[in-house]
Design a protein around this motif. Structure first.
Motif, PDB file in Angstrom:
ATOM      1  N   GLU A 143       0.614  -1.257   0.052  1.00  0.00           N
ATOM      2  CA  GLU A 143      -0.098  -0.139  -0.026  1.00  0.00           C
ATOM      3  C   GLU A 143       1.139   1.338  -0.131  1.00  0.00           C
ATOM      4  O   GLU A 143       0.376   2.205  -0.784  1.00  0.00           O
ATOM      5  CB  GLU A 143      -1.457   0.158   1.436  1.00  0.00           C
ATOM      6  CG  GLU A 143      -1.935  -1.158   0.974  1.00  0.00           C
ATOM      7  CD  GLU A 143      -2.762  -0.718   1.797  1.00  0.00           C
ATOM      8  OE1 GLU A 143      -2.564  -0.109   3.129  1.00  0.00           O
ATOM      9  OE2 GLU A 143      -3.850  -2.064   2.496  1.00  0.00           O
TER      10      GLU A 143
ATOM     11  N   GLU B  92       1.978   1.842  -3.412  1.00  0.00           N
ATOM     12  CA  GLU B  92       1.218   2.794  -4.662  1.00  0.00           C
ATOM     13  C   GLU B  92       0.712   4.046  -3.514  1.00  0.00           C
ATOM     14  O   GLU B  92      -0.334   4.564  -3.748  1.00  0.00           O
ATOM     15  CB  GLU B  92      -0.343   1.917  -4.022  1.00  0.00           C
ATOM     16  CG  GLU B  92       0.369   0.288  -5.280  1.00  0.00           C
ATOM     17  CD  GLU B  92       0.490   0.833  -6.273  1.00  0.00           C
ATOM     18  OE1 GLU B  92       0.046   1.174  -6.568  1.00  0.00           O
ATOM     19  OE2 GLU B  92       1.334  -0.628  -6.283  1.00  0.00           O
ATOM     20  N   SER B  93       1.150   4.714  -2.929  1.00  0.00           N
ATOM     21  CA  SER B  93       0.933   6.075  -2.812  1.00  0.00           C
ATOM     22  C   SER B  93       0.908   7.124  -3.350  1.00  0.00           C
ATOM     23  O   SER B  93       2.158   7.056  -4.173  1.00  0.00           O
ATOM     24  CB  SER B  93       1.725   5.613  -0.361  1.00  0.00           C
ATOM     25  OG  SER B  93       2.970   6.197  -0.723  1.00  0.00           O
TER      26      SER B  93
ATOM     27  N   LYS C 168       4.407   7.781  -5.955  1.00  0.00           N
ATOM     28  CA  LYS C 168       3.761   8.513  -8.071  1.00  0.00           C
ATOM     29  C   LYS C 168       4.512  10.093  -7.763  1.00  0.00           C
ATOM     30  O   LYS C 168       5.332   9.986  -9.243  1.00  0.00           O
ATOM     31  CB  LYS C 168       2.693   8.611  -7.393  1.00  0.00           C
ATOM     32  CG  LYS C 168       1.181   7.682  -7.154  1.00  0.00           C
ATOM     33  CD  LYS C 168       1.426   6.634  -8.381  1.00  0.00           C
ATOM     34  CE  LYS C 168       0.231   5.225  -7.928  1.00  0.00           C
ATOM     35  NZ  LYS C 168       1.006   4.196  -9.013  1.00  0.00           N
TER      36      LYS C 168
END
Length: 200
Positions: free
Chosen positions: A141, A144-145, A149
């Protein structure tokens, strides 16, 4: 008092004017002496035989008494042996039962301990597995924060490096989980084998 043949033989009677005929008296006394000697001898022989038989009878009575005492003693000895053998048998059986009961109790206690230990290991393993899975999930997780990005857009090289490191960590974590599974399985097999040997 008994008269012996010798007394009859030596007996002399007084003479009188009108006495018995001496020859007839002597003849009768001779015949009486012969008969009395025969009867006296037979009586003496019979007495000796009776004494001998009484001695033999006493010997037989002594033997009979000895045999009776021996038989009574043998019966008592046999009964004592039987009673002692019965007591010894009961004592041996009782000791064997107690020993067997102790062995069964120890085996049952050992089995319970191994079962408890096995359950504890399984519980710890699954707890570790859940925690590690949650940790990996949180890391995924995080990857994917939004913060990461930014790196994907601005620095592709850094993103590739992070992904490579993450892949390596995933492989190591998976290997660790597999090794843990095998360790738990081996411990379980060893403990089961140890329990089987204790029962034997």
């Amino acid at each position: 008092m008994d008269i012996s043949p010798l007394e009859i033989q030596k007996k002399e009677f007084g003479k009188s004017i009108r006495g018995y005929n001496k020859e007839e008296v002597d003849e009768f006394l001779d015949r009486l002496l012969q008969s009395y000697e025969r009867i006296y001898k037979e009586n003496r022989d019979l007495k000796e035989q009776i004494e001998l038989l009484e001695e033999k009878m006493q010997g037989y009575k002594d033997i009979e008494a000895t045999l009776k005492n021996t038989l009574v003693l043998a019966e008592k000895t046999a009964e004592d042996v039987r009673i002692n053998a019965q007591k010894e048998r009961e004592a041996v059986l009782k000791q064997a039962y107690l020993q067997a009961e102790k062995i069964l109790q120890r085996a049952e206690q050992k089995c319970n301990q191994l079962n408890d230990k096995n359950e504890e290991l399984r519980r710890q393993f699954y707890l570790y597995k859940i925690r590690f899975k949650n940790f990996l999930q949180s890391q995924l997780e995080y990857l994917e924060s939004p913060e990461l990005k930014v790196f994907e857009k601005n620095d592709p090289v850094l993103i590739d490096t992070v992904l490579e490191v993450a892949s390596t960590e995933d492989e190591e974590n998976e290997k660790t989980l597999n090794d843990s599974d095998r360790t738990v399985e081996i411990n379980h097999i060893d403990e089961a084998s140890g329990l089987k040997e204790d029962k034997m």
